[in-house]
Design an enzyme around this catalytic site. Structure first.
Site, PDB file in Angstrom:
ATOM      1  N   ALA A  12     -11.339   5.026  -3.083  1.00  0.00           N
ATOM      2  CA  ALA A  12     -10.685   3.727  -2.896  1.00  0.00           C
ATOM      3  C   ALA A  12     -11.394   2.853  -1.863  1.00  0.00           C
ATOM      4  O   ALA A  12     -11.849   1.740  -2.173  1.00  0.00           O
ATOM      5  CB  ALA A  12      -9.230   3.956  -2.499  1.00  0.00           C
ATOM      6  N   ARG A  23     -20.972  -7.678  -4.526  1.00  0.00           N
ATOM      7  CA  ARG A  23     -20.565  -8.935  -5.174  1.00  0.00           C
ATOM      8  C   ARG A  23     -21.020 -10.132  -4.336  1.00  0.00           C
ATOM      9  O   ARG A  23     -21.517 -11.125  -4.854  1.00  0.00           O
ATOM     10  CB  ARG A  23     -19.033  -8.934  -5.291  1.00  0.00           C
ATOM     11  CG  ARG A  23     -18.459  -9.897  -6.301  1.00  0.00           C
ATOM     12  CD  ARG A  23     -16.942  -9.727  -6.401  1.00  0.00           C
ATOM     13  NE  ARG A  23     -16.557  -8.429  -6.925  1.00  0.00           N
ATOM     14  CZ  ARG A  23     -15.617  -7.623  -6.379  1.00  0.00           C
ATOM     15  NH1 ARG A  23     -14.983  -7.963  -5.285  1.00  0.00           N
ATOM     16  NH2 ARG A  23     -15.319  -6.475  -6.934  1.00  0.00           N
ATOM     17  N   SER A  41     -13.538   6.290  -7.737  1.00  0.00           N
ATOM     18  CA  SER A  41     -12.536   5.251  -8.027  1.00  0.00           C
ATOM     19  C   SER A  41     -11.364   5.751  -8.867  1.00  0.00           C
ATOM     20  O   SER A  41     -11.020   5.169  -9.886  1.00  0.00           O
ATOM     21  CB  SER A  41     -13.188   4.058  -8.737  1.00  0.00           C
ATOM     22  OG  SER A  41     -14.084   3.424  -7.872  1.00  0.00           O
ATOM     23  N   CYS A  45      -2.881   8.678  -6.237  1.00  0.00           N
ATOM     24  CA  CYS A  45      -1.446   8.351  -6.273  1.00  0.00           C
ATOM     25  C   CYS A  45      -0.834   8.695  -7.629  1.00  0.00           C
ATOM     26  O   CYS A  45       0.368   8.943  -7.743  1.00  0.00           O
ATOM     27  CB  CYS A  45      -1.227   6.871  -5.997  1.00  0.00           C
ATOM     28  SG  CYS A  45      -2.226   6.234  -4.638  1.00  0.00           S
ATOM     29  N   ASP A 289      -8.505   6.317   4.652  1.00  0.00           N
ATOM     30  CA  ASP A 289      -7.748   7.407   5.282  1.00  0.00           C
ATOM     31  C   ASP A 289      -8.444   8.026   6.486  1.00  0.00           C
ATOM     32  O   ASP A 289      -7.831   8.780   7.238  1.00  0.00           O
ATOM     33  CB  ASP A 289      -7.491   8.531   4.263  1.00  0.00           C
ATOM     34  CG  ASP A 289      -6.393   8.190   3.278  1.00  0.00           C
ATOM     35  OD1 ASP A 289      -5.851   7.067   3.348  1.00  0.00           O
ATOM     36  OD2 ASP A 289      -6.083   9.057   2.438  1.00  0.00           O
ATOM     37  N   ASN A 311      -7.629   0.351   0.115  1.00  0.00           N
ATOM     38  CA  ASN A 311      -8.206  -0.707  -0.714  1.00  0.00           C
ATOM     39  C   ASN A 311      -8.417  -1.994   0.083  1.00  0.00           C
ATOM     40  O   ASN A 311      -9.466  -2.636  -0.027  1.00  0.00           O
ATOM     41  CB  ASN A 311      -7.312  -0.966  -1.926  1.00  0.00           C
ATOM     42  CG  ASN A 311      -7.545   0.067  -3.010  1.00  0.00           C
ATOM     43  OD1 ASN A 311      -8.567   0.048  -3.689  1.00  0.00           O
ATOM     44  ND2 ASN A 311      -6.632   0.998  -3.150  1.00  0.00           N
ATOM     45  N   TYR A 432      18.946 -13.998  -6.692  1.00  0.00           N
ATOM     46  CA  TYR A 432      20.191 -13.358  -7.152  1.00  0.00           C
ATOM     47  C   TYR A 432      20.488 -13.724  -8.604  1.00  0.00           C
ATOM     48  O   TYR A 432      20.447 -14.894  -8.983  1.00  0.00           O
ATOM     49  CB  TYR A 432      21.392 -13.774  -6.293  1.00  0.00           C
ATOM     50  CG  TYR A 432      22.702 -13.578  -7.046  1.00  0.00           C
ATOM     51  CD1 TYR A 432      23.139 -12.280  -7.371  1.00  0.00           C
ATOM     52  CD2 TYR A 432      23.461 -14.657  -7.496  1.00  0.00           C
ATOM     53  CE1 TYR A 432      24.293 -12.074  -8.107  1.00  0.00           C
ATOM     54  CE2 TYR A 432      24.621 -14.458  -8.233  1.00  0.00           C
ATOM     55  CZ  TYR A 432      25.034 -13.178  -8.537  1.00  0.00           C
ATOM     56  OH  TYR A 432      26.158 -12.966  -9.279  1.00  0.00           O
ATOM     57  N   TRP A 440      25.551 -10.952  -2.726  1.00  0.00           N
ATOM     58  CA  TRP A 440      24.935 -10.626  -1.426  1.00  0.00           C
ATOM     59  C   TRP A 440      24.023  -9.430  -1.662  1.00  0.00           C
ATOM     60  O   TRP A 440      24.504  -8.322  -1.892  1.00  0.00           O
ATOM     61  CB  TRP A 440      25.996 -10.266  -0.396  1.00  0.00           C
ATOM     62  CG  TRP A 440      26.732 -11.437   0.164  1.00  0.00           C
ATOM     63  CD1 TRP A 440      27.898 -11.954  -0.294  1.00  0.00           C
ATOM     64  CD2 TRP A 440      26.332 -12.232   1.280  1.00  0.00           C
ATOM     65  NE1 TRP A 440      28.266 -13.037   0.465  1.00  0.00           N
ATOM     66  CE2 TRP A 440      27.309 -13.225   1.443  1.00  0.00           C
ATOM     67  CE3 TRP A 440      25.245 -12.208   2.150  1.00  0.00           C
ATOM     68  CZ2 TRP A 440      27.241 -14.191   2.445  1.00  0.00           C
ATOM     69  CZ3 TRP A 440      25.177 -13.161   3.150  1.00  0.00           C
ATOM     70  CH2 TRP A 440      26.159 -14.141   3.293  1.00  0.00           C
ATOM     71  N   ARG A 448      23.105  -8.888   7.926  1.00  0.00           N
ATOM     72  CA  ARG A 448      24.270  -9.593   8.507  1.00  0.00           C
ATOM     73  C   ARG A 448      25.030  -8.647   9.435  1.00  0.00           C
ATOM     74  O   ARG A 448      25.393  -9.008  10.543  1.00  0.00           O
ATOM     75  CB  ARG A 448      25.176 -10.067   7.367  1.00  0.00           C
ATOM     76  CG  ARG A 448      26.066 -11.230   7.734  1.00  0.00           C
ATOM     77  CD  ARG A 448      26.936 -11.619   6.569  1.00  0.00           C
ATOM     78  NE  ARG A 448      27.807 -10.525   6.162  1.00  0.00           N
ATOM     79  CZ  ARG A 448      28.257 -10.337   4.924  1.00  0.00           C
ATOM     80  NH1 ARG A 448      27.905 -11.143   3.968  1.00  0.00           N
ATOM     81  NH2 ARG A 448      29.049  -9.328   4.644  1.00  0.00           N
TER      82      ARG A 448
END
Ligand SMILES: Cc1cc2nc3c(=O)[nH]c(=O)nc-3n(C[C@H](O)[C@H](O)[C@H](O)COP(=O)(O)OP(=O)(O)OC[C@H]3O[C@@H](n4cnc5c(N)ncnc54)[C@H](O)[C@@H]3O)c2cc1C
Length: 459
Positions: A12, A23, A41, A45, A289, A311, A432, A440, A448
């Site tokens: 990664a 690039r 590559s 995960c 890592d 990454n 929502y 909520w 809250r």
């Protein structure tokens, strides 16, 4: 003049750096990327989902093939291990695992992206057949072979370790039809959560039929006459096992760097500046890592081994190497995971972290639903927030619940990043509609309540 970059570690971080630098700089850079393994590559995960059967083939886990990298002008060399660094001469000593020979490779710029080294508990029997780690695609293949071997016979898996890899592998074993026990030395699974939130994970796993043994010390692996694992021995008893999966964490893979005298931090990771240059070492860079990062909440350096950081850091490094300018501004400790249909998320500090750092904090926990209560599929979710006393600054958040829970943590991560108070979080304009949340949102309810608690607090 063409400068030569040698990248050690071609996953990664390393390949993000290599690709971005190439690039930007084109023919101005000759980029040679070395990896001691057979793959480049790939998504570690995705291994639990491949082993568990959700992902059909290993090819799906490979983001870019060796041929694609080579077509982009990167000299990618697999099964080539960097075994020593000569910083004075600007050379890497490389062992070619194909031929067994070694050679020296000069560089103008060196990128260390050596990743993490899984911890293997030092107990008798740990190297027995049927005891497998989960770090590389080769590990995934070995696990699938073992599962094939068990077809038709006794099928008990013991997962050692209750962190996110441990619980994801528990899910994989459940999906493959095995009886699963997770043994962990922590008070609850998912020690990256506070124990009260970890208890929710524990209870949910038990309800799924996964046995969870906590506060357990591993003593060894018992074997049969052929040297194959038959049980996991602990201070709390013995757990029969046909397959043992190790999810016992990982530390930075920095032996090579340490031998060369490069600066390591408290957690053994390389220490870099914001552009991912190794401190005090011209021409040497590091990402992923193998490095430590700044935690933006505590201000401390931490080792947070996650693909998302690898990454980003690789891209930042490659941008600077390629002649551009970019910085990696740190992390807030956001992570998401799941075990079967239970989603788990965290960001920022836990209560223990607040205490260690010296924050005075208060905590609130609320239970709500993932959708409007009347909408089909509404399911429980619990949100816990930590706020600094007096100022009300958000310090951390944890979310445990069913589908639709985990990614709610992203709103909290943004709030943490911007040092918002829980009062400000409570006022956020979050989306929502009944299929997505109650009117909520659970995050807003928790914020809250936390704001109320900060206002009422007189200590
Ligand atoms: C099972 C599992 C699940 C995960 N799930 C997630 C997730 O859901 N989300 C998330 O953000 N992260 C996750 N991660 C973490 C993520 O995979 C890592 O953070 C990421 O791969 C780190 O990238 P890296 O390039 O720094 O290191 P690595 O991917 O470890 O790559 C390092 C490479 O360096 C090579 N190397 C090391 N030393 C040498 C040497 N001396 N010479 C040559 N080559 C060398 C290694 O062979 C390796 O290919 C998971 C990891 C695992 C194992």
């Amino acid at each position: 003049m063409t400068r030569r970059v040698v990248v050690v570690g071609a996953d990664a971080a390393g390949m993000s750096a290599a690709s971005q630098a190439k690039r930007l700089a084109g023919d101005g850079l000759e980029v040679i990327a070395l990896d001691r393994g057979r793959h480049t590559s790939y998504s570690a995960c995705g291994i639990p989902y491949w082993v568990g059967g959700d992902v059909a083939s290993v090819e799906r886990l490979v983001a870019r093939t060796p041929a694609e990298h080579r077509a982009n002008g990167i000299d990618l060399r697999l099964r080539q291990e960097a075994v020593a660094l000569d910083l004075d001469r600007g050379e890497v000593e490389v062992r070619d695992h194909e031929t067994g020979s070694t050679y020296r490779l000069g560089y103008d710029e060196l990128v260390l992206a050596t990743g993490a080294r899984p911890r293997r508990p030092d107990v008798p029997g740990i190297d027995a057949a049927g005891v497998l780690g989960v770090q590389t695609l080769d590990d995934g293949e070995a696990l699938l072979d073992e599962l094939g071997r068990l077809d038709g016979g006794s099928r008990r898996a013991v997962v050692v370790g209750g962190g996110y890899i441990g619980i994801e592998m528990a899910e994989a074993m459940v999906n493959r039809g095995l009886d699963v026990t997770v043994v962990t030395r922590s008070a609850q699974p998912m020690a990256t959560l506070d124990p009260d939130m970890g208890l929710l994970v524990h209870e949910a796993m038990e309800a799924m039929g996964i046995d969870v043994a906590t506060d357990v010390t591993l003593r060894g692996i018992e074997t049969d006459g052929s040297g194959r694992a038959t049980a996991v021995a602990t201070d709390q008893g013995t757990y029969p096992a046909d397959l043992v999966v190790l999810g016992t964490g990982a530390g930075p893979e920095t032996a090579l760097a340490a031998a060369a005298g490069l600066p390591l931090g408290r957690w053994g990771g390389l220490v870099t500046d914001l552009q991912m240059r190794v401190f005090d070492t011209p021409g040497v860079w590091a990402a992923g890592d193998c490095v430590e990062s700044i935690d933006r909440v505590s201000g401390n350096r931490v080792h947070m081994a996650l693909g998302t950081h690898a990454n980003k850091q690789g891209r930042v490094l490659g941008t600077n190497l390629g002649g551009g300018y970019a910085t990696f501004p740190g992390v807030v400790g956001t992570a998401v995971s799941k075990v079967c249909d239970l989603e788990i998320a965290r960001t920022g500090l836990r209560e223990a972290d607040c205490a260690a750092v010296g924050f005075a904090w208060l905590a609130v926990t609320v239970g709500s639903t993932t959708r409007a209560g009347y909408y089909p599929g509404a399911a429980p979710v619990t949100v816990k927030l930590l706020a600094e006393r007096r100022t009300g600054r958000l310090l951390g958040g944890q979310v445990v619940g069913r589908e639709g829970s985990a990614k709610r943590v992203d709103a909290l991560a943004v709030a943490l990043w911007n040092r918002m108070t829980v009062e400000e979080v409570a006022a956020l304009d979050l989306g929502y509609a009944p299929p997505f949340s109650p009117v909520w949102d659970p995050v807003l309810i928790a914020a809250r309540k936390a704001a109320d608690a900060v206002r009422a607090d007189t200590s």
